[in-house]
Every structure is written in structure tokens, then in C-alpha cells.
Scaffold this motif. Structure first.
Motif, PDB file in Angstrom:
ATOM      1  N   PRO A 120     -30.962 -24.455 -13.828  1.00  0.00           N
ATOM      2  CA  PRO A 120     -30.607 -24.981 -15.152  1.00  0.00           C
ATOM      3  C   PRO A 120     -29.963 -26.368 -15.031  1.00  0.00           C
ATOM      4  N   ASN A 121     -30.347 -27.273 -15.912  1.00  0.00           N
ATOM      5  CA  ASN A 121     -29.900 -28.669 -15.797  1.00  0.00           C
ATOM      6  C   ASN A 121     -28.388 -28.825 -15.902  1.00  0.00           C
ATOM      7  N   ASN A 122     -27.733 -27.894 -16.593  1.00  0.00           N
ATOM      8  CA  ASN A 122     -26.284 -28.036 -16.793  1.00  0.00           C
ATOM      9  C   ASN A 122     -25.471 -27.504 -15.608  1.00  0.00           C
ATOM     10  N   LEU A 123     -26.146 -26.913 -14.631  1.00  0.00           N
ATOM     11  CA  LEU A 123     -25.444 -26.436 -13.435  1.00  0.00           C
ATOM     12  C   LEU A 123     -25.624 -27.434 -12.296  1.00  0.00           C
ATOM     13  N   ASP A 124     -24.539 -27.696 -11.564  1.00  0.00           N
ATOM     14  CA  ASP A 124     -24.719 -28.480 -10.333  1.00  0.00           C
ATOM     15  C   ASP A 124     -25.187 -27.542  -9.225  1.00  0.00           C
ATOM     16  N   PHE A 125     -25.489 -28.104  -8.066  1.00  0.00           N
ATOM     17  CA  PHE A 125     -26.043 -27.296  -6.974  1.00  0.00           C
ATOM     18  C   PHE A 125     -25.034 -26.265  -6.464  1.00  0.00           C
ATOM     19  N   VAL A 126     -23.759 -26.605  -6.469  1.00  0.00           N
ATOM     20  CA  VAL A 126     -22.730 -25.662  -6.012  1.00  0.00           C
ATOM     21  C   VAL A 126     -22.689 -24.446  -6.938  1.00  0.00           C
ATOM     22  N   GLU A 127     -22.669 -24.688  -8.236  1.00  0.00           N
ATOM     23  CA  GLU A 127     -22.659 -23.584  -9.201  1.00  0.00           C
ATOM     24  C   GLU A 127     -23.918 -22.737  -9.068  1.00  0.00           C
ATOM     25  N   ALA A 128     -25.071 -23.400  -8.971  1.00  0.00           N
ATOM     26  CA  ALA A 128     -26.334 -22.667  -8.874  1.00  0.00           C
ATOM     27  C   ALA A 128     -26.392 -21.812  -7.613  1.00  0.00           C
ATOM     28  N   ALA A 129     -25.917 -22.367  -6.495  1.00  0.00           N
ATOM     29  CA  ALA A 129     -25.960 -21.616  -5.233  1.00  0.00           C
ATOM     30  C   ALA A 129     -25.091 -20.376  -5.279  1.00  0.00           C
ATOM     31  N   SER A 130     -24.058 -20.394  -6.112  1.00  0.00           N
ATOM     32  CA  SER A 130     -23.125 -19.264  -6.159  1.00  0.00           C
ATOM     33  C   SER A 130     -23.702 -18.048  -6.877  1.00  0.00           C
ATOM     34  N   LEU A 131     -24.776 -18.225  -7.628  1.00  0.00           N
ATOM     35  CA  LEU A 131     -25.166 -17.205  -8.599  1.00  0.00           C
ATOM     36  C   LEU A 131     -26.175 -16.141  -8.156  1.00  0.00           C
ATOM     37  N   PRO A 132     -27.245 -16.470  -7.429  1.00  0.00           N
ATOM     38  CA  PRO A 132     -28.399 -15.552  -7.424  1.00  0.00           C
ATOM     39  C   PRO A 132     -28.116 -14.110  -7.026  1.00  0.00           C
ATOM     40  N   LEU A 133     -27.642 -13.847  -5.826  1.00  0.00           N
ATOM     41  CA  LEU A 133     -27.501 -12.460  -5.387  1.00  0.00           C
ATOM     42  C   LEU A 133     -26.495 -11.715  -6.254  1.00  0.00           C
ATOM     43  N   ALA A 134     -25.349 -12.334  -6.527  1.00  0.00           N
ATOM     44  CA  ALA A 134     -24.321 -11.660  -7.336  1.00  0.00           C
ATOM     45  C   ALA A 134     -24.795 -11.445  -8.773  1.00  0.00           C
ATOM     46  N   LEU A 135     -25.484 -12.435  -9.324  1.00  0.00           N
ATOM     47  CA  LEU A 135     -25.970 -12.322 -10.704  1.00  0.00           C
ATOM     48  C   LEU A 135     -27.035 -11.230 -10.813  1.00  0.00           C
ATOM     49  N   GLU A 136     -27.952 -11.203  -9.853  1.00  0.00           N
ATOM     50  CA  GLU A 136     -28.997 -10.183  -9.863  1.00  0.00           C
ATOM     51  C   GLU A 136     -28.399  -8.787  -9.658  1.00  0.00           C
ATOM     52  N   THR A 137     -27.406  -8.680  -8.782  1.00  0.00           N
ATOM     53  CA  THR A 137     -26.740  -7.390  -8.558  1.00  0.00           C
ATOM     54  C   THR A 137     -26.043  -6.922  -9.828  1.00  0.00           C
ATOM     55  N   ALA A 138     -25.309  -7.833 -10.470  1.00  0.00           N
ATOM     56  CA  ALA A 138     -24.600  -7.496 -11.702  1.00  0.00           C
ATOM     57  C   ALA A 138     -25.576  -7.071 -12.789  1.00  0.00           C
ATOM     58  N   TYR A 139     -26.632  -7.847 -12.966  1.00  0.00           N
ATOM     59  CA  TYR A 139     -27.604  -7.579 -14.031  1.00  0.00           C
ATOM     60  C   TYR A 139     -28.351  -6.270 -13.774  1.00  0.00           C
ATOM     61  N   GLU A 140     -28.835  -6.115 -12.544  1.00  0.00           N
ATOM     62  CA  GLU A 140     -29.643  -4.934 -12.243  1.00  0.00           C
ATOM     63  C   GLU A 140     -28.803  -3.662 -12.342  1.00  0.00           C
ATOM     64  N   GLY A 141     -27.537  -3.736 -11.937  1.00  0.00           N
ATOM     65  CA  GLY A 141     -26.657  -2.574 -12.054  1.00  0.00           C
ATOM     66  C   GLY A 141     -26.472  -2.142 -13.496  1.00  0.00           C
ATOM     67  N   LEU A 142     -26.234  -3.104 -14.383  1.00  0.00           N
ATOM     68  CA  LEU A 142     -26.084  -2.796 -15.808  1.00  0.00           C
ATOM     69  C   LEU A 142     -27.385  -2.239 -16.386  1.00  0.00           C
ATOM     70  N   GLU A 143     -28.488  -2.836 -16.001  1.00  0.00           N
ATOM     71  CA  GLU A 143     -29.790  -2.414 -16.517  1.00  0.00           C
ATOM     72  C   GLU A 143     -30.129  -0.995 -16.047  1.00  0.00           C
ATOM     73  N   ARG A 144     -29.934  -0.728 -14.765  1.00  0.00           N
ATOM     74  CA  ARG A 144     -30.248   0.599 -14.226  1.00  0.00           C
ATOM     75  C   ARG A 144     -29.384   1.685 -14.851  1.00  0.00           C
ATOM     76  N   ALA A 145     -28.151   1.329 -15.192  1.00  0.00           N
ATOM     77  CA  ALA A 145     -27.237   2.306 -15.786  1.00  0.00           C
ATOM     78  C   ALA A 145     -27.528   2.548 -17.265  1.00  0.00           C
ATOM     79  N   GLY A 146     -28.489   1.802 -17.810  1.00  0.00           N
ATOM     80  CA  GLY A 146     -28.825   1.963 -19.220  1.00  0.00           C
ATOM     81  C   GLY A 146     -27.729   1.442 -20.146  1.00  0.00           C
ATOM     82  N   PHE A 147     -26.974   0.458 -19.653  1.00  0.00           N
ATOM     83  CA  PHE A 147     -25.896  -0.089 -20.480  1.00  0.00           C
ATOM     84  C   PHE A 147     -26.494  -0.851 -21.657  1.00  0.00           C
ATOM     85  N   SER A 148     -25.889  -0.679 -22.842  1.00  0.00           N
ATOM     86  CA  SER A 148     -26.472  -1.295 -24.032  1.00  0.00           C
ATOM     87  C   SER A 148     -25.393  -1.587 -25.073  1.00  0.00           C
ATOM     88  N   GLU A 149     -25.823  -2.230 -26.141  1.00  0.00           N
ATOM     89  CA  GLU A 149     -24.909  -2.691 -27.185  1.00  0.00           C
ATOM     90  C   GLU A 149     -24.040  -1.552 -27.712  1.00  0.00           C
TER      91      GLU A 149
END
Length: 305
Positions: A120-149
């Protein structure tokens, strides 16, 4: 190219900075990335300690899962990326099944197109590098648990790399009705600023003694037995256990694209440890710090020469 390498399993002392490694070859479905920044994850030091050597790739190994950088070469089968694109991703598809020998703690690394997303253009390389594994883990965990509104969540380890993103995703993407999170005294304001309605100082209060119970407990610290005591009837627990591999994600650029609009709007932000970023020649120091389990958010290596 320069890269950090270990030729045997062990503590930080096995890491060596080498300057004459060959630049990786790419296959048809891969791109070659000039690495600008990389982040460290607990899985990196577990791998280095040999905790899953039975299914690891052969030594020597260049560590590193998370990368942000610039595409400098494109395989013949790559369709959506081109030279000059700024990309980020977790470049190891399955952490414990024959992971890549050459990770992201190098000047160049190769990755399959499907594991990457445009930065994303608004992220610098340091911010972008920090995200993938942790973001995917966080997202997939919520999704697998059926978390919803409308559901409530308790996040154990709300100031850590995964927990800090679980709070933000639960609030902005999944529509949580109530978010509580545990943190140490100095980190309570941080978890509130990320979106927690209730910040629990785990040095002073046991979260399982709360009158309130939750639809989901997202345990990023390995307190499985206690976590179940904070559940509503019919609730569920997601466990990311530092001593165990209960939940193993499959890396995919698709997860990053799912949250692209939230990153661009600033609703979901990178959380960076204030001691960082660590320069490339201080990777041993960065690992030693990560292994204290005191890091806030993510530990990033930058710049990479």
C-alpha cells in the motif's frame, strides 16, 4: 549478495553475516525481490533452534519469513507483477513443511507471485515488512473461529505482533461488539489506542476472574487452560502457542489483499517496537531482543544493504 546464515541449529551465536552468497535463481512462478526491510517472528527463532528440523529444508539456512522490497526480475509465468513493483509478503508458504532455504534476511530473495501483494502506498517499507505473517495469522485465526459482527473477544497478549493486529481486525474488519485485551502495565494505553474497550493489566488482575465472558478468546501467549475459563458457553479459543504449533497458517497474498483497503485508510496500522528498526548488521541483537518476549508489536530489520 550479503545474507545472514546459520549452518547449524542453535542460539543467536550460530548466525553469521556472509557476503558472498549467490543471488537466488527464480522459477517460472517466482519473482526476485531486492529486499528493503524484513521483520522477525517467533517462528524464525524456533526454526533456528531446530524445533521442526524433521521437516525443515537442508542447512545452511538464510532465515526470515516477512519481506518488503522491490521486484527486480520476473519469472515467465508471472502475470500480475512486474519489475519495479513494490511488494510485501510472507515468502514461506508453509512454515513447517520444507520451508525455503533462502529467506528474507538477505539482499535478494525469491518468492512465488501468489505469496505477495503490492505494498500500500501509504505504508513505508518498514511498516509493510512488519505485517504479513502476523496479519495473516491474526486474520486467519478470526476467520477460522467464525468470528463475526456483534461478537465479543478477549485478546491475550494485546501488545504483541499478532495480538496488536487481532484487536484492530476484530474492531474494523469483523465488527466486534466488545474487545478486551491483556497487556503489562506500560502497554495498557497502547492496546486501548488500538481499539480495546477494556485493557487488563495481567500483572495485577487475572482475566479469568472477570464477570464478563467472551464469544472468542484469541490466545497469542500460550495460556490455553486459563483461556477457556473466560469463554461464554458455546464460545471458542484460538491458540497461538509459543511452545506449540496448534495453529499453522498457510501464507497467501490473498489475505493481504483482503485488508488492503483497511491498511490504506489507516484503520489497521503496523505496530512497531520502539527499539527498532535494527540495522542489518545488528540482526543478532534483534533476535536476542525478540527472544525476551518483551517486544511491542514487531521487530524490523532495516535498511538492508
Amino acid at each position: 549478495m550479503k545474507a545472514w546464515v546459520y549452518r547449524e541449529y542453535g542460539g543467536v551465536e550460530v548466525l553469521q553475516l556472509e557476503s558472498d552468497l549467490p543471488v537466488p535463481e527464480i522459477t517460472d512462478d517466482q519473482v526476485l525481490i531486492k529486499v528493503v526491510a524484513a521483520s522477525l517472528n517467533p517462528v524464525d527463532f524456533k526454526r533456528r533452534l531446530g524445533l521442526f528440523k524433521a521437516t525443515d529444508s537442508p542447512l545452511p539456512i538464510v532465515p526470515g519469513f516477512d519481506v518488503a522490497g522491490v521486484v527486480v526480475r520476473v519469472g515467465s509465468g508471472v502475470r500480475n507483477l512486474k519489475e519495479g513493483d513494490e511488494v510485501y509478503g510472507d515468502i514461506i508458504e508453509k512454515a513447517f513443511e520444507n520451508p525455503k532455504q533462502i529467506g528474507s534476511l538477505a539482499e535478494y530473495t525469491a518468492a512465488e507471485e501468489k505469496l505477495l501483494a503490492l505494498k500500500p502506498n501509504n505504508l513505508d517499507f518498514v511498516e509493510a515488512a512488519s505485517l504479513p505473517l502476523a496479519l495473516e495469522t491474526a486474520y486467519e485465526g478470526l476467520e477460522r473461529a467464525g468470528f463475526s459482527e456483534g461478537k465479543s473477544i478477549l485478546v491475550l497478549g494485546g501488545a504483541g505482533g499478532v495480538g496488536s493486529l487481532v484487536i484492530q481486525l476484530a474492531k474494523h474488519v469483523f465488527g466486534a461488539s466488545r474487545i478486551a485485551a491483556t497487556a503489562s502495565t506500560l502497554k495498557l494505553e497502547l492496546v486501548k489506542s488500538l481499539g480495546a474497550d477494556l485493557a487488563i493489566d495481567y500483572t495485577k488482575k487475572n482475566f479469568e476472574d472477570l464477570d464478563t465472558k467472551f464469544d472468542l478468546v484469541y490466545d497469542a501467549v500460550g495460556e490455553r487452560d486459563r483461556a477457556t475459563k473466560a469463554l461464554k458457553e458455546g464460545g471458542s479459543v484460538v491458540v497461538i502457542d509459543p511452545k506449540d504449533f496448534t495453529f499453522v497458517l498457510t501464507s497467501s497474498g490473498e489475505f493481504l489483499r483482503k485488508v488492503d483497503s483497511y491498511l490504506k485508510s489507516g484503520k489497521v496500522k503496523a505496530v512497531l517496537d520502539p527499539k527498532g528498526p535494527f540495522p542489518f548488521d545488528k540482526v543478532k541483537d534483534a533476535f536476542s531482543y525478540l527472544e525476551t518476549n518483551r517486544a511491542i508489536g514487531k521487530v524490523v530489520i532495516y535498511p538492508i544493504p
